[in-house]
Design an enzyme around this catalytic site. Structure first.
Site, PDB file in Angstrom:
ATOM      1  N   SER A  37      51.021  43.154  43.053  1.00  0.00           N
ATOM      2  CA  SER A  37      49.628  42.832  43.349  1.00  0.00           C
ATOM      3  C   SER A  37      49.308  43.139  44.803  1.00  0.00           C
ATOM      4  CB  SER A  37      49.435  41.336  43.101  1.00  0.00           C
ATOM      5  OG  SER A  37      48.228  40.886  43.645  1.00  0.00           O
ATOM      6  N   TYR A  57      52.374  31.778  43.593  1.00  0.00           N
ATOM      7  CA  TYR A  57      52.186  32.964  42.743  1.00  0.00           C
ATOM      8  C   TYR A  57      52.402  34.247  43.553  1.00  0.00           C
ATOM      9  CZ  TYR A  57      49.831  36.837  40.442  1.00  0.00           C
ATOM     10  OH  TYR A  57      49.548  38.086  39.914  1.00  0.00           O
ATOM     11  N   LYS A 101      55.503  37.485  43.555  1.00  0.00           N
ATOM     12  CA  LYS A 101      55.364  38.950  43.553  1.00  0.00           C
ATOM     13  C   LYS A 101      56.203  39.561  44.683  1.00  0.00           C
ATOM     14  CE  LYS A 101      52.785  39.146  39.975  1.00  0.00           C
ATOM     15  NZ  LYS A 101      53.414  39.524  38.696  1.00  0.00           N
TER      16      LYS A 101
HETATM   17  P1  NAD Z   1      47.867  37.759  31.179  1.00  0.00           P
HETATM   18  O1  NAD Z   1      48.118  36.308  31.374  1.00  0.00           O
HETATM   19  O2  NAD Z   1      46.689  38.162  30.376  1.00  0.00           O
HETATM   20  O3  NAD Z   1      49.152  38.442  30.535  1.00  0.00           O
HETATM   21  C1  NAD Z   1      50.461  37.982  30.752  1.00  0.00           C
HETATM   22  C2  NAD Z   1      51.112  37.776  29.398  1.00  0.00           C
HETATM   23  O4  NAD Z   1      52.462  37.355  29.579  1.00  0.00           O
HETATM   24  C3  NAD Z   1      50.406  36.709  28.557  1.00  0.00           C
HETATM   25  O5  NAD Z   1      50.126  37.232  27.269  1.00  0.00           O
HETATM   26  C4  NAD Z   1      51.428  35.571  28.480  1.00  0.00           C
HETATM   27  O6  NAD Z   1      51.350  34.881  27.240  1.00  0.00           O
HETATM   28  C5  NAD Z   1      52.735  36.321  28.654  1.00  0.00           C
HETATM   29  N1  NAD Z   1      53.845  35.558  29.213  1.00  0.00           N
HETATM   30  C6  NAD Z   1      53.850  34.765  30.323  1.00  0.00           C
HETATM   31  N2  NAD Z   1      55.076  34.275  30.537  1.00  0.00           N
HETATM   32  C7  NAD Z   1      55.874  34.761  29.557  1.00  0.00           C
HETATM   33  C8  NAD Z   1      57.252  34.616  29.238  1.00  0.00           C
HETATM   34  N3  NAD Z   1      58.070  33.837  29.967  1.00  0.00           N
HETATM   35  N4  NAD Z   1      57.741  35.272  28.150  1.00  0.00           N
HETATM   36  C9  NAD Z   1      56.935  36.050  27.394  1.00  0.00           C
HETATM   37  N5  NAD Z   1      55.631  36.222  27.646  1.00  0.00           N
HETATM   38  C10 NAD Z   1      55.098  35.587  28.718  1.00  0.00           C
HETATM   39  O7  NAD Z   1      47.820  38.428  32.619  1.00  0.00           O
HETATM   40  P2  NAD Z   1      47.391  39.905  33.056  1.00  0.00           P
HETATM   41  O8  NAD Z   1      46.132  39.794  33.831  1.00  0.00           O
HETATM   42  O9  NAD Z   1      47.463  40.833  31.912  1.00  0.00           O
HETATM   43  O10 NAD Z   1      48.544  40.214  34.108  1.00  0.00           O
HETATM   44  C11 NAD Z   1      49.686  40.954  33.755  1.00  0.00           C
HETATM   45  C12 NAD Z   1      50.584  41.068  34.958  1.00  0.00           C
HETATM   46  O11 NAD Z   1      49.876  41.693  36.027  1.00  0.00           O
HETATM   47  C13 NAD Z   1      51.083  39.733  35.511  1.00  0.00           C
HETATM   48  O12 NAD Z   1      52.408  39.911  35.967  1.00  0.00           O
HETATM   49  C14 NAD Z   1      50.159  39.474  36.671  1.00  0.00           C
HETATM   50  O13 NAD Z   1      50.756  38.658  37.640  1.00  0.00           O
HETATM   51  C15 NAD Z   1      49.951  40.881  37.194  1.00  0.00           C
HETATM   52  N6  NAD Z   1      48.718  41.041  37.973  1.00  0.00           N
HETATM   53  C16 NAD Z   1      47.513  40.683  37.413  1.00  0.00           C
HETATM   54  C17 NAD Z   1      46.348  40.801  38.172  1.00  0.00           C
HETATM   55  C18 NAD Z   1      45.019  40.392  37.604  1.00  0.00           C
HETATM   56  O14 NAD Z   1      44.093  40.187  38.382  1.00  0.00           O
HETATM   57  N7  NAD Z   1      44.857  40.282  36.285  1.00  0.00           N
HETATM   58  C19 NAD Z   1      46.407  41.311  39.477  1.00  0.00           C
HETATM   59  C20 NAD Z   1      47.641  41.693  40.010  1.00  0.00           C
HETATM   60  C21 NAD Z   1      48.803  41.543  39.238  1.00  0.00           C
HETATM   61  N1  UFG Z   2      34.373  34.774  43.155  1.00  0.00           N
HETATM   62  C1  UFG Z   2      33.156  34.134  43.192  1.00  0.00           C
HETATM   63  N2  UFG Z   2      32.862  33.254  42.205  1.00  0.00           N
HETATM   64  C2  UFG Z   2      33.716  32.986  41.175  1.00  0.00           C
HETATM   65  C3  UFG Z   2      34.975  33.658  41.145  1.00  0.00           C
HETATM   66  C4  UFG Z   2      35.260  34.535  42.155  1.00  0.00           C
HETATM   67  O1  UFG Z   2      32.352  34.355  44.096  1.00  0.00           O
HETATM   68  O2  UFG Z   2      33.391  32.148  40.313  1.00  0.00           O
HETATM   69  C5  UFG Z   2      34.681  35.747  44.211  1.00  0.00           C
HETATM   70  C6  UFG Z   2      35.907  35.372  45.029  1.00  0.00           C
HETATM   71  O3  UFG Z   2      35.545  34.550  46.104  1.00  0.00           O
HETATM   72  C7  UFG Z   2      36.388  36.745  45.462  1.00  0.00           C
HETATM   73  C8  UFG Z   2      35.969  37.668  44.322  1.00  0.00           C
HETATM   74  O4  UFG Z   2      34.988  36.967  43.595  1.00  0.00           O
HETATM   75  O5  UFG Z   2      35.708  37.134  46.610  1.00  0.00           O
HETATM   76  C9  UFG Z   2      37.117  38.017  43.402  1.00  0.00           C
HETATM   77  O6  UFG Z   2      37.749  36.813  42.985  1.00  0.00           O
HETATM   78  P1  UFG Z   2      38.832  36.763  41.825  1.00  0.00           P
HETATM   79  O7  UFG Z   2      39.264  35.350  41.679  1.00  0.00           O
HETATM   80  O8  UFG Z   2      38.316  37.471  40.609  1.00  0.00           O
HETATM   81  O9  UFG Z   2      40.000  37.688  42.392  1.00  0.00           O
HETATM   82  P2  UFG Z   2      40.885  37.542  43.705  1.00  0.00           P
HETATM   83  O10 UFG Z   2      40.712  38.794  44.469  1.00  0.00           O
HETATM   84  O11 UFG Z   2      40.636  36.285  44.417  1.00  0.00           O
HETATM   85  O12 UFG Z   2      42.350  37.422  43.079  1.00  0.00           O
HETATM   86  C10 UFG Z   2      42.777  38.306  42.036  1.00  0.00           C
HETATM   87  C11 UFG Z   2      43.781  37.587  41.135  1.00  0.00           C
HETATM   88  C12 UFG Z   2      45.034  37.268  41.875  1.00  0.00           C
HETATM   89  C13 UFG Z   2      45.593  38.490  42.506  1.00  0.00           C
HETATM   90  C14 UFG Z   2      44.559  39.171  43.350  1.00  0.00           C
HETATM   91  C15 UFG Z   2      45.035  40.490  43.863  1.00  0.00           C
HETATM   92  O13 UFG Z   2      43.223  36.389  40.646  1.00  0.00           O
HETATM   93  O14 UFG Z   2      45.989  36.808  40.945  1.00  0.00           O
HETATM   94  O15 UFG Z   2      43.372  39.426  42.574  1.00  0.00           O
HETATM   95  O16 UFG Z   2      45.509  41.260  42.804  1.00  0.00           O
HETATM   96  F1  UFG Z   2      46.652  38.163  43.288  1.00  0.00           F
END
Ligand code: NAD
Ligand code: UFG
Length: 341
Positions: free
Chosen positions: A127, A152, A156
């Site tokens: 991330s 969290y 990473k």
């Molecule tokens: P998500 O929660 O939709 O998907 C993760 C999946 O993993 C879920 O289906 C959950 O049930 C499963 N899971 C969790 N722990 C498990 C375990 N121990 N065994 C088997 N399955 C398990 O999340 P996502 O948004 O698709 O994110 C996927 C990956 O990308 C994660 O590693 C997350 O940290 C990373 N990531 C996400 C974002 C974001 O903003 N969505 C940003 C940066 C990194």
């Molecule tokens: N925001 C609002 N109102 C809301 C939700 C979010 O104004 O109800 C704003 C936040 O302040 C931020 C932007 O929208 O400025 C994006 O917020 P998100 O929560 O969607 O995303 P972040 O960038 O804060 O964090 C996300 C994931 C983290 C990850 C990060 C970088 O939630 O897990 O991106 O990948 F680490």
């Protein structure tokens, strides 16, 4: 024969879109997911899009025996994409051990079994959170890693280090670390998308729920930041573009003879959008108003961050292509699909 790939967390948001792209690129996919943040019906959605039902194992990656059984029952897995993780920043502050255990034990188990089952490489979901508040934007992969601001985020950083240390120890595997910026949107079919449990913490699912009348209004967290309109800036990357990058990374990792054993790529568009600009893009794209108000800053928020994706563009030959308005239309179509079902 098709190359077999294990996708952990494959019924989750990014995982499900990646399974679709892998299948469409000719890979044979096995999913493992414990359904802690997704549901099994996602497998039906994937099948409806691609016409192929991926193998699905309901199981927990923190259990080594479960994984060992999976590798025995699905022989010939060549690569892994490790999405399985807990990902709620706020919850990780409340329950740090849950996050360290789930995210790190999952990775350690996979790495442990890779040599035993001759798995060549792992693509890891990292991330942009590893960069903290950047000193300058856009940010490239050489920028310093800042101390994590949540358990969290720390998982990473530690995961990246675990992979590097393991490879440096001579383990016969390769890895590609993908640092995602802000994944948004849904598959254009509206058959899969993001399914937040409870009140969404992230901007786009909250925004689409507010537009649908499920939430009274979206709160914009602060308009007094040092940005042109005062709201925070992020790099919103379409989830299908993001999914495609995983297919290219997998190809490179499995085929690339001269590539470094561990590579890292930023996955973003290279363009920063403010919260208020994103709301406007949604309204332009859909013709639907988003009820919103300005509220106080959210603790721990980064002011502005967007990617320099040059390395991914040049080395992977991948580029984010979606137009933000199309992405917002897909997010809205998915919200309507969810509301109906
Ligand atoms: P998500 O929660 O939709 O998907 C993760 C999946 O993993 C879920 O289906 C959950 O049930 C499963 N899971 C969790 N722990 C498990 C375990 N121990 N065994 C088997 N399955 C398990 O999340 P996502 O948004 O698709 O994110 C996927 C990956 O990308 C994660 O590693 C997350 O940290 C990373 N990531 C996400 C974002 C974001 O903003 N969505 C940003 C940066 C990194
Ligand atoms: N925001 C609002 N109102 C809301 C939700 C979010 O104004 O109800 C704003 C936040 O302040 C931020 C932007 O929208 O400025 C994006 O917020 P998100 O929560 O969607 O995303 P972040 O960038 O804060 O964090 C996300 C994931 C983290 C990850 C990060 C970088 O939630 O897990 O991106 O990948 F680490």
């Amino acid at each position: 024969m098709k190359t077999k790939i294990l996708v952990t967390g494959g019924t989750g948001y990014i995982g499900s879109h990646t399974v679709v792209e892998l299948q469409q690129a000719g890979y044979d996919v096995v999913i493992i997911d414990n359904l802690s943040n997704s549901n099994a019906a996602v497998v039906d959605g994937i099948e409806a899009i691609t016409g192929i039902r991926p193998a699905f194992v309901e199981g927990d990656c923190t259990d080594l025996d479960t994984l060992r059984t999976l590798f025995r029952e699905h022989p010939g897995i060549k690569g892994i994409i490790n999405f399985a993780a807990s990902k709620a920043v706020g919850e990780s502050v409340q329950k740090p051990l849950l996050y360290y255990r789930n995210n790190l034990v999952t990775l350690i188990n996979l790495l442990t079994l890779m040599p035993e089952f001759d798995v060549k490489g792992v693509v890891f979901s990292s991330s942009c959170t590893v960069y903290g508040e950047p000193d300058r934007n856009p940010i490239d992969e050489t920028a310093p890693i800042k101390p994590a601001t949540s358990p969290y985020g720390n998982t990473k950083q530690i995961s990246e280090e675990i992979i590097r240390d393991y490879v440096a120890s001579g383990a016969p595997i390769k890895s590609i670390l993908l640092r995602y910026f802000n994944p948004v949107g849904a598959h254009p079919s509206a058959l899969i998308g993001e399914l937040p449990l409870g009140v969404p913490q992230n901007l786009v699912p909250y925004l689409t729920q507010a537009a649908a009348g499920i939430r009274p209004e979206l709160t914009v967290f602060g308009d007094d930041y040092n940005t042109p309109d005062g709201s925070c800036i992020r790099d919103y990357i379409d989830v299908v573009d993001l999914a495609k990058a995983h297919v290219i990374a997998m190809e490179r990792m499995l085929d690339g003879k001269d590539t470094e054993p561990v590579e890292v790529f930023n996955l973003g568009t290279g363009r920063g959008l403010s919260v208020l600009e994103l709301i406007s893009a949604f309204e332009r794209a859909t013709g639907v108003k988003v009820p919103h108000k300005i509220g106080p800053r959210r603790a721990g928020d980064i002011e502005k961050i967007w990617a320099d994706p040059k390395r991914a563009n040049e080395v992977l030959g991948w580029k984010a292509e979606a137009d933000i308005e199309d992405t917002m239309r897909n997010a809205w179509a998915w919200q309507q699909h969810v509301t109906k079902h």
